[in-house]
Design an enzyme around this catalytic site. Structure first.
Site, PDB file in Angstrom:
ATOM      1  N   ARG A  91       0.866  -1.182   0.000  1.00 40.86           N
ATOM      2  CA  ARG A  91       0.000   0.000   0.000  1.00 40.86           C
ATOM      3  C   ARG A  91       0.905   1.236   0.000  1.00 40.86           C
ATOM      4  O   ARG A  91       1.854   1.288   0.782  1.00 40.86           O
ATOM      5  CB  ARG A  91      -0.948   0.024   1.201  1.00 40.86           C
ATOM      6  N   GLN A 197     -15.464   1.229   7.809  1.00 43.54           N
ATOM      7  CA  GLN A 197     -14.639   0.930   8.994  1.00 43.54           C
ATOM      8  C   GLN A 197     -15.273   1.484  10.266  1.00 43.54           C
ATOM      9  O   GLN A 197     -15.112   0.917  11.345  1.00 43.54           O
ATOM     10  CB  GLN A 197     -13.231   1.504   8.825  1.00 43.54           C
ATOM     11  N   ASP A 238      -2.517   8.596   8.197  1.00 41.68           N
ATOM     12  CA  ASP A 238      -1.675   7.566   7.594  1.00 41.68           C
ATOM     13  C   ASP A 238      -0.315   8.115   7.189  1.00 41.68           C
ATOM     14  O   ASP A 238       0.639   7.355   7.074  1.00 41.68           O
ATOM     15  CB  ASP A 238      -2.380   6.967   6.379  1.00 41.68           C
ATOM     16  N   ASN A 248      -5.339  11.127   5.474  1.00 39.13           N
ATOM     17  CA  ASN A 248      -6.139  10.187   6.268  1.00 39.13           C
ATOM     18  C   ASN A 248      -7.275   9.673   5.386  1.00 39.13           C
ATOM     19  O   ASN A 248      -7.415  10.068   4.223  1.00 39.13           O
ATOM     20  CB  ASN A 248      -6.673  10.872   7.523  1.00 39.13           C
ATOM     21  N   LYS A 249      -8.072   8.798   5.948  1.00 30.54           N
ATOM     22  CA  LYS A 249      -9.167   8.180   5.208  1.00 30.54           C
ATOM     23  C   LYS A 249     -10.000   9.228   4.466  1.00 30.54           C
ATOM     24  O   LYS A 249     -10.285  10.298   4.999  1.00 30.54           O
ATOM     25  CB  LYS A 249     -10.047   7.384   6.167  1.00 30.54           C
TER      26      LYS A 249
END
Length: 346
Positions: A91, A197, A238, A248-249
């Site tokens: 990733r 999530q 992240d 981030n997400k």
């Protein structure tokens, strides 16, 4: 109310890496037992494990597995470097993946006595990283809890708890620490499309801990803020650039814009290892594009017309100018982040 966090998604048993398959939660709690580093890389890619700190710990164990398999080869160092490249490719956005992999590779390359010794060192380093991550999260929680109101609503996005880390959590760890300190907090958990999530993982953790919460659609965030129900927003990250821009997400950037409009503090909680000091600004962060099917489907069922074109960025970047503070295990950084984050590094 004391919070007892007994949730662990990563463990080492019988010379195997055991991962709680987060794709199946909350309906099933299935553990995968992996002996090969390539299997671990696939598990990272396929979201068996996710969350930057958890991916980092998992990568460290993947390197230990790779080193174990390469003990018999004279050219084990070059082979291990090749394995490291495979693991890092799993990733692209989360910096902890590359950080932990490179850390293990450096440790192995420094060991010149034998491949067997290198294998022992890498496995112990992975164990140490797991335990250190939990301790760092708990320290991060203590730093961050002081920023939360004595009572009120806290909005969070994606999953940032034990499942996303070695244990305890980053943003969710701050919430846990705040409640343990006696604060009366009501959590609002975004569902977090397309992988849900928040709905599947954060709700599962909050329910296990007995923390009061509501699950809400991502698109409800503005309404909740407008109604005065949200007193703070806290998310994970992240990758954080040197200037404080935080990846981030997907959907995090939207929340930061909304929080600024409604004059609500917006916090990012992440270990210092998530800060990429070699990355000057967020514009340089690679944003992972995931398969179109993740948006066309929900829980494996088609929800869009067949063949429709999809954009599915997994992350977005929130400018540091929209972030009230960045919470780390070494303390709290505030603007300007170029200097305050660097100061925590010392």
């Amino acid at each position: 109310m004391p919070i007892v966090d007994n949730i662990r998604a990563i463990r080492w048993e019988d010379n195997r890496l055991c991962l709680l398959d987060q794709r199946l939660l909350p309906q099933q709690e299935i553990w995968l037992k992996l002996r090969d580093y390539r299997e671990v890389a696939v598990a990272i890619t396929q979201m068996v494990v996710r969350g930057a700190p958890a991916i980092g710990v998992t990568a460290a164990y993947a390197m230990a597995l790779a080193m174990h398999d390469m003990r018999e080869f004279a050219d084990w160092q070059s082979r291990l470097a090749g394995a490291a490249a495979e693991i890092k490719a799993a990733r692209p956005t989360a910096v902890n993946l590359a950080w932990a992999t490179d850390r293990q590779l450096t440790l192995a390359q420094k060991e010149t006595s034998s491949a067997e010794a290198a294998a022992t060192i890498l496995l112990q380093a992975a164990h140490d990283l797991l335990e250190q991550d939990i301790a760092d999260n708990q320290q991060m929680g203590r730093h961050g809890a002081a920023l939360l109101p004595e009572q009120g609503g806290i909005l969070t996005h994606c999953n940032t708890g034990s499942l996303a880390t070695g244990g305890y959590g980053t943003a969710l760890g701050v919430i846990r620490a705040g409640i343990s300190a006696g604060k009366q907090l009501q959590v609002y958990a975004d569902e977090t499309r397309p992988w849900l999530q928040g709905a599947r993982l954060t709700a599962w953790e909050l329910q296990k801990d007995g923390i009061p919460f509501y699950l809400n659609a991502d698109s409800a965030a503005a309404y909740l803020m407008q109604q005065g129900l949200i007193q703070a927003v806290i998310v994970g990250a992240d990758r954080i650039a040197a200037n404080g821009d935080a990846a981030n997400k997907i959907g995090t950037y939207s929340l930061a814009v909304l929080a600024q409009y409604h004059r609500i503090p917006f916090y990012v909680a992440a270990p210092l290892s998530t800060v990429d000091f070699a990355m000057p600004a967020g514009a340089g962060i690679i944003i992972e594009e995931r398969p179109e099917s993740e948006v066309r489907q929900c829980a494996g069922h088609d929800v869009a017309p067949a063949g429709v074109q999809v954009r599915n960025p997994a992350f977005d970047v929130t400018p540091g100018a929209l972030i009230t503070a960045i919470i780390t295990e070494r303390g709290v950084a505030r603007p300007d982040y170029l200097h305050s984050l660097a100061a925590l590094r010392v």
